[in-house]
Structures are given as structure tokens and as C-alpha cells.
Design a protein around this motif. Structure first.
Motif, PDB file in Angstrom:
ATOM      1  N   GLY A  68      66.404  53.726  11.262  1.00  0.00           N
ATOM      2  CA  GLY A  68      65.436  54.818  11.309  1.00  0.00           C
ATOM      3  C   GLY A  68      65.584  55.739  10.122  1.00  0.00           C
ATOM      4  O   GLY A  68      66.340  55.472   9.177  1.00  0.00           O
ATOM      5  N   CYS A  69      64.855  56.834  10.186  1.00  0.00           N
ATOM      6  CA  CYS A  69      64.867  57.844   9.129  1.00  0.00           C
ATOM      7  C   CYS A  69      66.218  58.570   9.104  1.00  0.00           C
ATOM      8  O   CYS A  69      66.891  58.663  10.123  1.00  0.00           O
ATOM      9  N   HIS A  70      66.552  59.118   7.960  1.00  0.00           N
ATOM     10  CA  HIS A  70      67.764  59.927   7.851  1.00  0.00           C
ATOM     11  C   HIS A  70      67.628  61.155   8.763  1.00  0.00           C
ATOM     12  O   HIS A  70      66.511  61.655   8.964  1.00  0.00           O
ATOM     13  N   PRO A  71      68.737  61.653   9.306  1.00  0.00           N
ATOM     14  CA  PRO A  71      68.672  62.853  10.138  1.00  0.00           C
ATOM     15  C   PRO A  71      67.966  63.997   9.383  1.00  0.00           C
ATOM     16  O   PRO A  71      68.244  64.243   8.218  1.00  0.00           O
ATOM     17  N   GLY A  72      67.031  64.609  10.076  1.00  0.00           N
ATOM     18  CA  GLY A  72      66.264  65.687   9.468  1.00  0.00           C
ATOM     19  C   GLY A  72      64.965  65.228   8.816  1.00  0.00           C
ATOM     20  O   GLY A  72      64.132  66.047   8.456  1.00  0.00           O
ATOM     21  N   ASP A  73      64.774  63.929   8.649  1.00  0.00           N
ATOM     22  CA  ASP A  73      63.564  63.391   8.017  1.00  0.00           C
ATOM     23  C   ASP A  73      62.631  62.695   8.990  1.00  0.00           C
ATOM     24  O   ASP A  73      61.660  62.069   8.564  1.00  0.00           O
ATOM     25  N   CYS A  74      62.887  62.790  10.283  1.00  0.00           N
ATOM     26  CA  CYS A  74      62.082  62.069  11.264  1.00  0.00           C
ATOM     27  C   CYS A  74      60.644  62.591  11.280  1.00  0.00           C
ATOM     28  O   CYS A  74      60.406  63.804  11.316  1.00  0.00           O
ATOM     29  N   HIS A  75      59.708  61.679  11.256  1.00  0.00           N
ATOM     30  CA  HIS A  75      58.292  62.023  11.307  1.00  0.00           C
ATOM     31  C   HIS A  75      57.958  62.755  12.604  1.00  0.00           C
ATOM     32  O   HIS A  75      57.018  63.543  12.639  1.00  0.00           O
ATOM     33  N   TYR A  76      58.714  62.463  13.651  1.00  0.00           N
ATOM     34  CA  TYR A  76      58.494  63.084  14.950  1.00  0.00           C
ATOM     35  C   TYR A  76      59.534  64.169  15.236  1.00  0.00           C
ATOM     36  O   TYR A  76      59.832  64.450  16.386  1.00  0.00           O
ATOM     37  N   GLN A  77      60.116  64.715  14.225  1.00  0.00           N
ATOM     38  CA  GLN A  77      61.069  65.835  14.288  1.00  0.00           C
ATOM     39  C   GLN A  77      62.460  65.437  14.767  1.00  0.00           C
ATOM     40  O   GLN A  77      63.431  65.711  14.083  1.00  0.00           O
ATOM     41  N   SER A  78      62.562  64.814  15.943  1.00  0.00           N
ATOM     42  CA  SER A  78      63.899  64.595  16.511  1.00  0.00           C
ATOM     43  C   SER A  78      64.112  63.183  17.040  1.00  0.00           C
ATOM     44  O   SER A  78      65.103  62.943  17.722  1.00  0.00           O
ATOM     45  N   GLY A  79      63.210  62.265  16.743  1.00  0.00           N
ATOM     46  CA  GLY A  79      63.338  60.903  17.260  1.00  0.00           C
ATOM     47  C   GLY A  79      64.630  60.227  16.852  1.00  0.00           C
ATOM     48  O   GLY A  79      65.280  59.553  17.656  1.00  0.00           O
ATOM     49  N   ASN A  80      65.023  60.426  15.599  1.00  0.00           N
ATOM     50  CA  ASN A  80      66.251  59.760  15.156  1.00  0.00           C
ATOM     51  C   ASN A  80      67.492  60.374  15.805  1.00  0.00           C
ATOM     52  O   ASN A  80      68.502  59.705  15.983  1.00  0.00           O
ATOM     53  N   PHE A  81      67.412  61.665  16.169  1.00  0.00           N
ATOM     54  CA  PHE A  81      68.542  62.264  16.887  1.00  0.00           C
ATOM     55  C   PHE A  81      68.658  61.657  18.295  1.00  0.00           C
ATOM     56  O   PHE A  81      69.751  61.399  18.774  1.00  0.00           O
ATOM     57  N   HIS A  82      67.498  61.439  18.929  1.00  0.00           N
ATOM     58  CA  HIS A  82      67.515  60.776  20.240  1.00  0.00           C
ATOM     59  C   HIS A  82      68.071  59.356  20.092  1.00  0.00           C
ATOM     60  O   HIS A  82      68.856  58.899  20.926  1.00  0.00           O
ATOM     61  N   ALA A  83      67.649  58.680  19.016  1.00  0.00           N
ATOM     62  CA  ALA A  83      68.132  57.318  18.775  1.00  0.00           C
ATOM     63  C   ALA A  83      69.648  57.310  18.596  1.00  0.00           C
ATOM     64  O   ALA A  83      70.336  56.433  19.118  1.00  0.00           O
ATOM     65  N   ARG A  84      70.149  58.276  17.853  1.00  0.00           N
ATOM     66  CA  ARG A  84      71.597  58.320  17.604  1.00  0.00           C
ATOM     67  C   ARG A  84      72.372  58.491  18.910  1.00  0.00           C
ATOM     68  O   ARG A  84      73.390  57.837  19.128  1.00  0.00           O
ATOM     69  N   ARG A  85      71.858  59.346  19.782  1.00  0.00           N
ATOM     70  CA  ARG A  85      72.531  59.541  21.077  1.00  0.00           C
ATOM     71  C   ARG A  85      72.453  58.276  21.929  1.00  0.00           C
ATOM     72  O   ARG A  85      73.435  57.859  22.536  1.00  0.00           O
ATOM     73  N   LYS A  86      71.264  57.672  21.970  1.00  0.00           N
ATOM     74  CA  LYS A  86      71.107  56.435  22.750  1.00  0.00           C
ATOM     75  C   LYS A  86      72.029  55.349  22.217  1.00  0.00           C
ATOM     76  O   LYS A  86      72.622  54.591  22.976  1.00  0.00           O
ATOM     77  N   PHE A  87      72.122  55.276  20.897  1.00  0.00           N
ATOM     78  CA  PHE A  87      72.924  54.213  20.298  1.00  0.00           C
ATOM     79  C   PHE A  87      74.401  54.383  20.634  1.00  0.00           C
ATOM     80  O   PHE A  87      75.096  53.397  20.903  1.00  0.00           O
ATOM     81  N   ALA A  88      74.885  55.618  20.624  1.00  0.00           N
ATOM     82  CA  ALA A  88      76.298  55.854  20.951  1.00  0.00           C
ATOM     83  C   ALA A  88      76.615  55.370  22.367  1.00  0.00           C
ATOM     84  O   ALA A  88      77.642  54.711  22.598  1.00  0.00           O
ATOM     85  N   VAL A  89      75.722  55.658  23.295  1.00  0.00           N
ATOM     86  CA  VAL A  89      75.935  55.230  24.679  1.00  0.00           C
ATOM     87  C   VAL A  89      75.765  53.715  24.799  1.00  0.00           C
ATOM     88  O   VAL A  89      76.558  53.033  25.452  1.00  0.00           O
TER      89      VAL A  89
END
Length: 145
Positions: A68-89
Motif C-alpha cells: 500500500g501507500c506509505h504512511p501518511g500518503d493514503c488516498h483515503y487518509q487512514s487506510g494504510n494505518f488500518h492495513a498495518r494493524r490488520k497485518f500485525a494481527v
């Protein structure tokens, strides 16, 4: 008789806005990366359900790359942060059920990073090649066919 050499089969779920564009730039720049990857363009890395990863592995793929996009560059503001959390779990769940961590990778690749995309795919495919074929669900695949 010559034995056929095993090649890993991997799928890449790539964010439409960054990583997919990075993969497209890789092709435009004629940079090479392993042919083993099949790319699926997704609206955002945050939309990847962990079940997609499990189902890909259960259906016989050897590895799954989510990018995905680099943190802070997500087109949807926070999608990649959600992805990062999901991925850790998801990573902990996969380890718990006995899936080698090398089979699943998460990365950040921007649209302008074609060479990085090629490098990420090369390193991922090599990592999957080192752990060998996915045999965890082998019996299920035979029964399901």
C-alpha cells in the motif's frame, strides 16, 4: 528424465493509488521482476480482509504480498494505518496456525517507486522460494478438487 523445477506462485494485493502504479512504472521502465506474482489491484490496502490472505494460502498459493501507500500518503487518509494493524494481527494468527512468516509480506511502495517495487517482489519471491512449496493445506486442496 529431467525433473521440473518448482517455482513459487504468489499473489500481490496492490493498492490502486500507490503500489499498483509503482508496479505499472516498473513495467514502463522495463525493469524486471519475477514472473511468479499475479497482481490484484485493490482500492486500498486497508480493504484487504485477512481472510483473503488465508484463502489464497489455502487454495495452494505459496505466498501473499500486500502493498500500500506509505504512511501518511493514503488516498483515503487512514487506510494504510488500518492495513498495518490488520497485518500485525494477521501475521500472529498465521504463525499460530503454522504458516511460515516468510509467506506473507506487507510493504509500502509509492507510485514513483518502480525500482523499489521490483526489488520488493524479487526479495519476496526469493524468501518464499527458500521456505519451499506451501504444503500446509495440501490435503484440503486434493479433497476440494
Amino acid at each position: 528424465m529431467e525433473e521440473t523445477k518448482w517455482e513459487p506462485k504468489v499473489v500481490g494485493f496492490l493498492c490502486h493509488w500507490c503500489s499498483y502504479a509503482g508496479a505499472d512504472l516498473t513495467g514502463s521502465a522495463r525493469l524486471e521482476y519475477p514472473h511468479n506474482i499475479r497482481i490484484i489491484r485493490v482500492p486500498c490496502s486497508g480493504r484487504i480482509d485477512p481472510m483473503f490472505i488465508l484463502m489464497a494460502l489455502q487454495n495452494g498459493l505459496d505466498g501473499v504480498l500486500v502493498s500500500g501507500c506509505h504512511p501518511g500518503d493514503c488516498h483515503y487518509q487512514s487506510g494504510n494505518f488500518h492495513a498495518r494493524r490488520k497485518f500485525a494481527v494477521t501475521r500472529k494468527l498465521l504463525e499460530y496456525v503454522g504458516i511460515e512468516p516468510e509467506r506473507v509480506q506487507f510493504s509500502w511502495v509509492a507510485a514513483s517507486e518502480g525500482p523499489k517495487m521490483a526489488q520488493v517482489v524479487k526479495e519476496f519471491v526469493e524468501g518464499v522460494r527458500k521456505v519451499g512449496p506451501n504444503r500446509l493445506f495440501k490435503d484440503e486442496i486434493k479433497d476440494g478438487e
